[in-house]
Design an enzyme around this catalytic site. Structure first.
Site, mmCIF file in Angstrom:
data_model
loop_
_atom_site.group_PDB
_atom_site.id
_atom_site.type_symbol
_atom_site.label_atom_id
_atom_site.label_comp_id
_atom_site.label_asym_id
_atom_site.label_seq_id
_atom_site.Cartn_x
_atom_site.Cartn_y
_atom_site.Cartn_z
ATOM 1 C CG ASP A 218 -1.872 -1.126 1.105
ATOM 2 O OD1 ASP A 218 -2.265 -1.691 -0.018
ATOM 3 O OD2 ASP A 218 -2.193 -1.615 2.335
ATOM 4 N N GLY B 138 -0.201 13.993 -3.230
ATOM 5 C CA GLY B 138 -1.616 13.612 -3.397
ATOM 6 C C GLY B 138 -2.017 12.253 -4.252
ATOM 7 C CD GLN C 79 0.520 -9.054 -2.581
ATOM 8 O OE1 GLN C 79 1.351 -9.639 -3.297
ATOM 9 N NE2 GLN C 79 -0.464 -8.647 -2.721
ATOM 10 N N GLY D 65 1.446 3.032 -2.794
ATOM 11 C CA GLY D 65 1.105 3.759 -3.510
ATOM 12 C C GLY D 65 1.531 3.414 -5.286
ATOM 13 C CE LYS D 66 2.187 -2.360 -4.451
ATOM 14 N NZ LYS D 66 2.090 -1.943 -2.923
ATOM 15 N N GLY D 67 0.178 1.434 -7.322
ATOM 16 C CA GLY D 67 -0.945 1.646 -8.123
ATOM 17 C C GLY D 67 -0.872 3.358 -9.093
ATOM 18 N NE ARG E 289 -7.674 -6.627 6.776
ATOM 19 C CZ ARG E 289 -6.569 -7.495 6.604
ATOM 20 N NH1 ARG E 289 -6.319 -8.469 7.945
ATOM 21 N NH2 ARG E 289 -5.778 -7.892 5.638
ATOM 22 C CB SER F 119 3.498 10.889 -4.877
ATOM 23 O OG SER F 119 2.014 11.036 -4.869
ATOM 24 C CB ALA G 255 -7.122 -0.533 -1.600
ATOM 25 N N GLY H 113 -4.569 -4.362 -3.740
ATOM 26 C CA GLY H 113 -5.691 -3.414 -4.122
ATOM 27 C C GLY H 113 -4.986 -1.932 -4.464
ATOM 28 C CG HIS H 114 -2.144 -2.146 -7.033
ATOM 29 N ND1 HIS H 114 -1.212 -2.725 -7.814
ATOM 30 C CD2 HIS H 114 -1.965 -2.680 -5.744
ATOM 31 C CE1 HIS H 114 -0.513 -3.594 -7.161
ATOM 32 N NE2 HIS H 114 -0.815 -3.394 -6.169
HETATM 33 P P1 GDP Z 1 -0.672 0.264 -3.508
HETATM 34 O O1 GDP Z 1 -1.273 -1.171 -3.128
HETATM 35 O O2 GDP Z 1 0.733 0.380 -3.232
HETATM 36 O O3 GDP Z 1 -1.255 0.575 -5.020
HETATM 37 O O4 GDP Z 1 -1.441 1.471 -2.573
HETATM 38 P P2 GDP Z 1 -3.011 1.585 -2.444
HETATM 39 O O5 GDP Z 1 -3.820 2.004 -3.440
HETATM 40 O O6 GDP Z 1 -3.634 0.430 -1.661
HETATM 41 O O7 GDP Z 1 -2.989 2.558 -1.155
HETATM 42 C C1 GDP Z 1 -2.328 3.880 -1.416
HETATM 43 C C2 GDP Z 1 -3.471 5.263 -1.281
HETATM 44 O O8 GDP Z 1 -2.915 6.212 -1.053
HETATM 45 C C3 GDP Z 1 -4.337 5.087 -2.165
HETATM 46 O O9 GDP Z 1 -5.765 5.594 -1.517
HETATM 47 C C4 GDP Z 1 -4.026 6.401 -2.982
HETATM 48 O O10 GDP Z 1 -4.923 6.884 -3.675
HETATM 49 C C5 GDP Z 1 -3.470 7.116 -2.082
HETATM 50 N N1 GDP Z 1 -2.197 8.061 -2.458
HETATM 51 C C6 GDP Z 1 -1.138 7.441 -3.437
HETATM 52 N N2 GDP Z 1 -0.409 8.498 -3.218
HETATM 53 C C7 GDP Z 1 -0.734 9.541 -2.522
HETATM 54 C C8 GDP Z 1 -0.168 10.863 -2.106
HETATM 55 O O11 GDP Z 1 1.048 11.283 -2.516
HETATM 56 N N3 GDP Z 1 -0.699 11.615 -1.297
HETATM 57 C C9 GDP Z 1 -1.986 11.206 -0.785
HETATM 58 N N4 GDP Z 1 -2.560 11.889 -0.144
HETATM 59 N N5 GDP Z 1 -2.769 10.022 -1.146
HETATM 60 C C10 GDP Z 1 -1.864 9.110 -1.940
HETATM 61 P P1 IMO Z 2 -0.824 -4.362 -2.308
HETATM 62 O O1 IMO Z 2 -0.544 -4.656 -3.443
HETATM 63 C C1 IMO Z 2 -1.108 -4.554 2.065
HETATM 64 C C2 IMO Z 2 -0.924 -8.740 3.610
HETATM 65 C C3 IMO Z 2 -2.480 -8.944 4.537
HETATM 66 C C4 IMO Z 2 -1.811 -10.108 5.492
HETATM 67 C C5 IMO Z 2 -0.509 -10.714 4.603
HETATM 68 C C6 IMO Z 2 -0.901 -12.343 4.262
HETATM 69 O O2 IMO Z 2 -2.304 -3.539 -2.300
HETATM 70 O O3 IMO Z 2 0.225 -3.389 -1.605
HETATM 71 P P2 IMO Z 2 -2.628 -12.736 2.072
HETATM 72 O O4 IMO Z 2 -3.960 -12.633 1.809
HETATM 73 O O5 IMO Z 2 -1.652 -12.529 1.285
HETATM 74 O O6 IMO Z 2 -2.278 -14.219 2.446
HETATM 75 O O7 IMO Z 2 -2.221 -12.146 3.469
HETATM 76 O O8 IMO Z 2 -0.463 -9.810 3.721
HETATM 77 N N1 IMO Z 2 -1.236 -8.098 2.391
HETATM 78 C C7 IMO Z 2 -0.984 -6.966 2.032
HETATM 79 N N2 IMO Z 2 -0.955 -5.830 2.654
HETATM 80 N N3 IMO Z 2 -1.081 -4.867 0.849
HETATM 81 C C8 IMO Z 2 -1.053 -5.595 0.153
HETATM 82 O O9 IMO Z 2 -1.153 -5.422 -1.305
HETATM 83 C C9 IMO Z 2 -1.309 -6.849 0.607
HETATM 84 N N4 IMO Z 2 -1.708 -8.109 0.184
HETATM 85 C C10 IMO Z 2 -1.451 -8.946 1.289
HETATM 86 O O10 IMO Z 2 -2.851 -8.152 5.053
HETATM 87 O O11 IMO Z 2 -1.072 -9.352 6.417
HETATM 88 MG MG MG Z 3 -2.952 -1.591 -1.860
#
Ligand code: GDP
Ligand code: IMO
Ligand code: MG
Length: 431
Positions: A13, A415, A224, A15-17, A303, A413, A299, A40-41
């Protein structure tokens, strides 16, 4: 020509997406190489939020997207995602999305086992996403999995599933005290989905190779984060795939010499969702404030994410494990308004400094973070687009990260939106 791997450096999480979506503009192919719909990206384009779990984030830029052999794919989730994206006017046809014939299929019993095991573990649970990821990789490793090439050949599919079915139902009923699964119903349902997905199934490795030979640029999208890696993460509080950059090769079917750069995504602080050690976790008002301001909710599962200070021990671990050639710092805007900031520069264990991330969770639990305190900034930086316009204290924070990581920051980044970004270096453009 550039072929870049983008990976998370922390616990996911980061901010890869967002960064993949942004850089996809310059790529021809975007490839997921591991994980499944535990990911969840999030992308925000013109104010609209789109979350993808399986389809690579390059789809919004109209790029050809690949689901590599290293993934575990729930066909039901994939079809829903295809429908969801199509409903938003995005082209997700078989010309745009390719699924590797060697990717593994998540079956209903994988999901049931994931849930059942977590329930049985009680307060020792991993806190998985419950998507069946671990049990599916387990079947892959024990050579009892079902691949897409099997799914789309009905006879092979029935044979592969038939060979394991009795054992799965025995385990569900007798060990996990769950309902058995009806084999015929399940196979019919999967065959219906197979018919829809068959046009997407192909040999991804060959297509990427041919594309590279023709001069196409490839972006590999990690899921991840490095510290959720099955080998290098906080085992057993990890996911079941290899999340480090080296796995882009295995999980997409490309050789290591094709990779020209690795961009590590670093959240300006640290978050973790699910259970497991987290040395710089905050349990005070500052942690709450970061969680709220950063909207830190998973995402995939919704949680609340645990929040803490930036940890340079784990970032340095990531630099080494992934051969990071650059960093992208995300969510820097979230830290605005804090009077001071802590950066963890090392761990203290039994009176001594630890230089490397320990493998033992007991040692990790006994480690105390060593903090360096830096002044914060009060300005709202979310509207800034020129690095030189950032407040001096913000730039000092970034400079310190670079010094401690020994790697340069290429993207900042501020925002969630595509354009709320400062790109200092872009390998695709310079290549
Ligand atoms: P990923 O799994 O690495 O793609 O990240 P997620 O999408 O799960 O979580 C990142 C969250 O931060 C998302 O809600 C994005 O929209 C948000 N986000 C990403 N970059 C920024 C940033 O620079 N600032 C803020 N405020 N939000 C950001
Ligand atoms: P993105 O790509 C954050 C965590 C789960 C749990 C552990 C094992 O959005 O960054 P699993 O269902 O993979 O067997 O769960 O890994 N987890 C993540 N945490 N971002 C993710 O993906 C995750 N994918 C799995 O919360 O702790
Ligand atoms: Mg994510």
């Amino acid at each position: 020509m550039a072929n870049i791997v983008i990976i998370g450096t922390q616990w996911g999480d980061e901010g890869k997406g967002k960064i993949v979506d942004l850089l996809s503009e310059h790529a021809d192919y975007v490839v997921r190489f591991q994980g499944g719909n535990n990911a969840g990206h999030t992308m925000v384009v013109e104010g609209e939020q789109i979350i993808s779990h399986l389809v690579p984030s390059g789809i919004l830029q109209g790029k050809t997207c690949f689901i590599g052999n290293g993934l575990v794919v729930d066909p039901e989730v994939l079809l829903k995602e295809i429908d969801y994206l199509t409903g938003k006017g995005i082209d997700v046809g078989p010309e745009k999305l390719k699924i590797c014939e060697k990717a593994h299929v998540i079956m209903p019993y994988h999901k049931a086992i994931d849930h059942g095991r977590e329930k049985l573990k009680g307060d020792k649970k991993i806190g998985t996403t419950g998507r069946g990821i671990g049990p599916c990789y387990e079947d892959k490793a024990t050579r009892r999995g079902v691949r897409f090439v099997d799914l789309i050949a009905e006879e092979d599919f029935r044979e592969r599933v038939g060979a394991v079915f009795a054992e799965k139902n025995f385990y569900l009923k007798e060990f996990l005290a769950l309902d058995e699964i009806d084999a015929e119903e399940m196979m019919d349902q999967y065959q219906e989905m197979a018919a829809r997905l068959a046009p997407y199934v192909t040999n991804v490795s060959v297509l990427i190779y041919e594309g590279i030979l023709e001069g196409r640029q490839v972006l590999f999208e990690g899921a991840q984060g490095t510290h959720l890696d099955i080998d290098h993460g906080t085992y057993p509080y990890v996911t079941s795939s290899s999340t480090v950059s080296g796995n882009a090769c295995c999980g997409a079917g490309v050789g290591p010499m094709e990779i020209t750069g690795v961009l590590g995504i670093v959240k300006a602080y640290t978050t973790r969702v699910g259970a497991g050690p987290f040395p710089t976790e905050l349990f005070d008002d500052i942690g709450d404030r970061i969680q709220k301001k950063g909207s830190e909710f998973g995402a995939t599962t919704g949680r609340k994410r645990r929040c803490g200070w930036l940890d340079m021990v784990i970032l340095r671990n990531s630099v080494r494990l992934n051969s990071l050639t650059g960093l992208a710092i995300t969510k820097l805007d979230v830290l605005g308004g804090l009077e001071w900031l802590n950066i963890c520069t090392g761990y203290e264990y039994q009176g001594k400094a630890l230089n490397n991330f320990p493998a033992s969770l007991k040692v990790l639990a006994a480690c105390n973070p060593i903090y360096e305190t830096l002044p914060g900034w009060s300005e709202d930086i979310s509207g800034i687009r020129d690095f030189n316009d950032l407040p001096q204290h913000t730039r000092n924070y970034l400079k310190r990260i670079e010094e401690l990581a020994g790697t340069t920051i290429e993207i900042v980044s501020v925002g969630p939106g595509r354009h709320e970004t400062m790109i200092l270096k872009n390998h695709f453009v310079e290549a």
